[in-house]
Design an enzyme around this catalytic site. Structure first.
Site, PDB file in Angstrom:
ATOM      1  N   HIS A 107      -2.480  -8.394  -7.496  1.00  0.00           N
ATOM      2  CA  HIS A 107      -1.667  -7.471  -7.437  1.00  0.00           C
ATOM      3  C   HIS A 107      -0.867  -7.387  -7.734  1.00  0.00           C
ATOM      4  CE1 HIS A 107      -5.317  -6.561  -5.224  1.00  0.00           C
ATOM      5  NE2 HIS A 107      -5.477  -4.893  -5.803  1.00  0.00           N
ATOM      6  N   LYS A 124       2.914  -4.391  -3.462  1.00  0.00           N
ATOM      7  CA  LYS A 124       1.827  -4.325  -2.675  1.00  0.00           C
ATOM      8  C   LYS A 124       2.147  -4.876  -0.741  1.00  0.00           C
ATOM      9  CE  LYS A 124      -2.849  -4.712  -1.853  1.00  0.00           C
ATOM     10  NZ  LYS A 124      -3.599  -3.556  -1.127  1.00  0.00           N
TER      11      LYS A 124
HETATM   12  P1  NAD Z   1       4.022   3.906  -2.720  1.00  0.00           P
HETATM   13  O1  NAD Z   1       4.210   2.686  -2.019  1.00  0.00           O
HETATM   14  O2  NAD Z   1       3.764   4.193  -4.444  1.00  0.00           O
HETATM   15  O3  NAD Z   1       3.274   5.142  -1.819  1.00  0.00           O
HETATM   16  C1  NAD Z   1       3.060   5.796  -1.075  1.00  0.00           C
HETATM   17  C2  NAD Z   1       3.549   6.757  -0.204  1.00  0.00           C
HETATM   18  O4  NAD Z   1       3.783   7.013   0.688  1.00  0.00           O
HETATM   19  C3  NAD Z   1       5.596   6.601  -0.851  1.00  0.00           C
HETATM   20  O5  NAD Z   1       5.691   7.306  -1.401  1.00  0.00           O
HETATM   21  C4  NAD Z   1       6.095   6.694   0.386  1.00  0.00           C
HETATM   22  O6  NAD Z   1       7.194   7.902   0.897  1.00  0.00           O
HETATM   23  C5  NAD Z   1       4.821   7.884   1.613  1.00  0.00           C
HETATM   24  N1  NAD Z   1       4.702   6.852   2.684  1.00  0.00           N
HETATM   25  C6  NAD Z   1       5.156   6.255   3.929  1.00  0.00           C
HETATM   26  N2  NAD Z   1       4.603   6.214   5.112  1.00  0.00           N
HETATM   27  C7  NAD Z   1       4.472   8.155   4.621  1.00  0.00           C
HETATM   28  C8  NAD Z   1       3.980   8.790   5.596  1.00  0.00           C
HETATM   29  N3  NAD Z   1       4.115   8.466   7.527  1.00  0.00           N
HETATM   30  N4  NAD Z   1       3.682  10.475   5.177  1.00  0.00           N
HETATM   31  C9  NAD Z   1       3.627  10.537   4.152  1.00  0.00           C
HETATM   32  N5  NAD Z   1       4.572   9.779   3.620  1.00  0.00           N
HETATM   33  C10 NAD Z   1       4.375   8.267   3.111  1.00  0.00           C
HETATM   34  O7  NAD Z   1       2.490   2.943  -3.213  1.00  0.00           O
HETATM   35  P2  NAD Z   1       1.101   3.274  -3.652  1.00  0.00           P
HETATM   36  O8  NAD Z   1       0.859   1.536  -4.611  1.00  0.00           O
HETATM   37  O9  NAD Z   1       0.656   4.647  -3.861  1.00  0.00           O
HETATM   38  O10 NAD Z   1      -0.624   2.934  -2.196  1.00  0.00           O
HETATM   39  C11 NAD Z   1       0.019   3.260  -1.092  1.00  0.00           C
HETATM   40  C12 NAD Z   1      -1.709   2.451  -1.256  1.00  0.00           C
HETATM   41  O11 NAD Z   1      -2.566   2.719  -0.933  1.00  0.00           O
HETATM   42  C13 NAD Z   1      -1.544   0.931  -0.301  1.00  0.00           C
HETATM   43  O12 NAD Z   1      -1.557   1.077   0.834  1.00  0.00           O
HETATM   44  C14 NAD Z   1      -1.879   0.553  -1.991  1.00  0.00           C
HETATM   45  O13 NAD Z   1      -2.719  -0.691  -1.392  1.00  0.00           O
HETATM   46  C15 NAD Z   1      -3.592   2.067  -1.703  1.00  0.00           C
HETATM   47  N6  NAD Z   1      -4.453   1.656  -2.422  1.00  0.00           N
HETATM   48  C16 NAD Z   1      -5.640   1.723  -2.592  1.00  0.00           C
HETATM   49  C17 NAD Z   1      -5.979   2.119  -3.306  1.00  0.00           C
HETATM   50  C18 NAD Z   1      -7.775   1.919  -3.334  1.00  0.00           C
HETATM   51  O14 NAD Z   1      -8.657   2.493  -4.187  1.00  0.00           O
HETATM   52  N7  NAD Z   1      -8.312   2.791  -2.634  1.00  0.00           N
HETATM   53  C19 NAD Z   1      -5.711   2.163  -5.225  1.00  0.00           C
HETATM   54  C20 NAD Z   1      -4.337   1.801  -4.700  1.00  0.00           C
HETATM   55  C21 NAD Z   1      -3.371   1.716  -4.056  1.00  0.00           C
END
Ligand code: NAD
Length: 272
Positions: free
Chosen positions: A160, A164
């Protein structure tokens, strides 16, 4: 009164959240009712997502949005792509208001997921948690299950981007759990191994399946499941090249979660 599904996106300013905002805005059967994040507060979620203005300002207050959505005629859905630290509380808040969670955030513990399942049962409300919303990954996992009937040796490598937060990936762990459910222990020891560099053989997952996590800029999300037997190697590989790959799965979950009365873990459980 709109018949469209009211949707709140939590983590709306993040990489995945912005993609979900775009996908929801482009779905005629959904309406973006709220966007939650601690970043870019006050900015329009559509503009932040790189599309037209949606007149939905980003707010840090999930509870108030859930209270608002709870007044809608149509049951609402909260999509969470935030952080392992916050996802559990977000999901609890949504359920408490009768808003159906669709969760992509990875890194929750098995205890947290079990706790949320109990909470859903008590509230008689559906929730979908999928560590990977891509259809291709579901197909890879199904192929891995098939292969596991014939191979005794398997290791998983997940790769990744280096932003992450959690390791191993939820997908790698889920893949290992699926293989472990086949009722056997993999990788019977062949020799007495020593590690001259701690951790170099990876983490030991369920039923002795080793998982290796690589983090590098330039990568997005990739996974290999490698089966070995005397004289042959069978490698299953999935590469995510754009976060758009997750959106058909996310939209399907938004449409299906309101028909459920319990927590469902894994996209494969809702695919027809
Ligand atoms: P990112 O850091 O780009 O985005 C996360 C966002 O959440 C940020 O803007 C942050 O400010 C916000 N945030 C954090 N805590 C918060 C809260 N309490 N309330 C509101 N907003 C809050 O991360 P990302 O790349 O978008 O990934 C997010 C999550 O999704 C990770 O856990 C990643 O592993 C997961 N993910 C899952 C899949 C899937 O298919 N299930 C795919 C990609 C990523």
């Amino acid at each position: 009164m709109s018949e469209r599904i009211p949707v709140i996106v939590t983590g709306a300013a993040g990489r995945m959240g912005r993609q979900v905002v775009q996908a929801v805005a482009a779905s005629p059967d959904m309406i973006l009712m709220g966007a939650v994040d601690h970043q870019r507060v006050g900015e329009d979620a559509g503009i932040v997502a790189g599309i037209e203005e949606l007149e939905v300002p980003i707010t840090p207050d999930l509870q108030s949005l859930c209270a608002l959505v709870a007044q809608e005629k149509q049951p609402g859905v909260m999509v969470d792509f935030t952080h392992p630290r916050s996802v559990y509380e977000n999901v609890r808040a949504a359920i408490a208001y009768g808003v159906y969670p669709v969760v992509g955030t990875t890194g929750m513990t098995a205890e947290q997921i079990a706790d949320l399942a109990e909470f859903c049962d008590k509230a008689s409300i559906g929730c979908i948690i999928a560590p990977n919303f891509s259809i291709g990954m579901v197909l890879l996992q199904q192929a891995a299950i098939q292969a596991s009937r014939y191979f005794e040796h398997v290791e998983i490598i997940e790769l990744h981007h280096n932003q992450k937060a959690d390791a191993p990936s939820g997908t790698a762990l889920k893949t290992a759990e699926m293989l472990a459910e086949m009722g056997k222990t993999y990788n019977p020891p062949q020799v007495e191994e020593t590690e001259t560099l701690a951790g170099v053989r990876g983490g030991i997952g369920p039923e002795n399946i080793r998982i290796h996590s690589v983090r590098l800029p330039g990568l997005l999300a990739h996974q290999k499941v490698i089966f070995g037997a005397p004289g042959e190697i069978y490698t299953l590989r999935h590469d995510t090249t754009d976060r758009r790959c997750y959106m058909p799965g996310v939209l399907l979950a938004i449409r299906k979660v309101r028909q459920l009365k319990q927590l469902v873990y894994g996209l494969e459980k809702i695919l027809d």
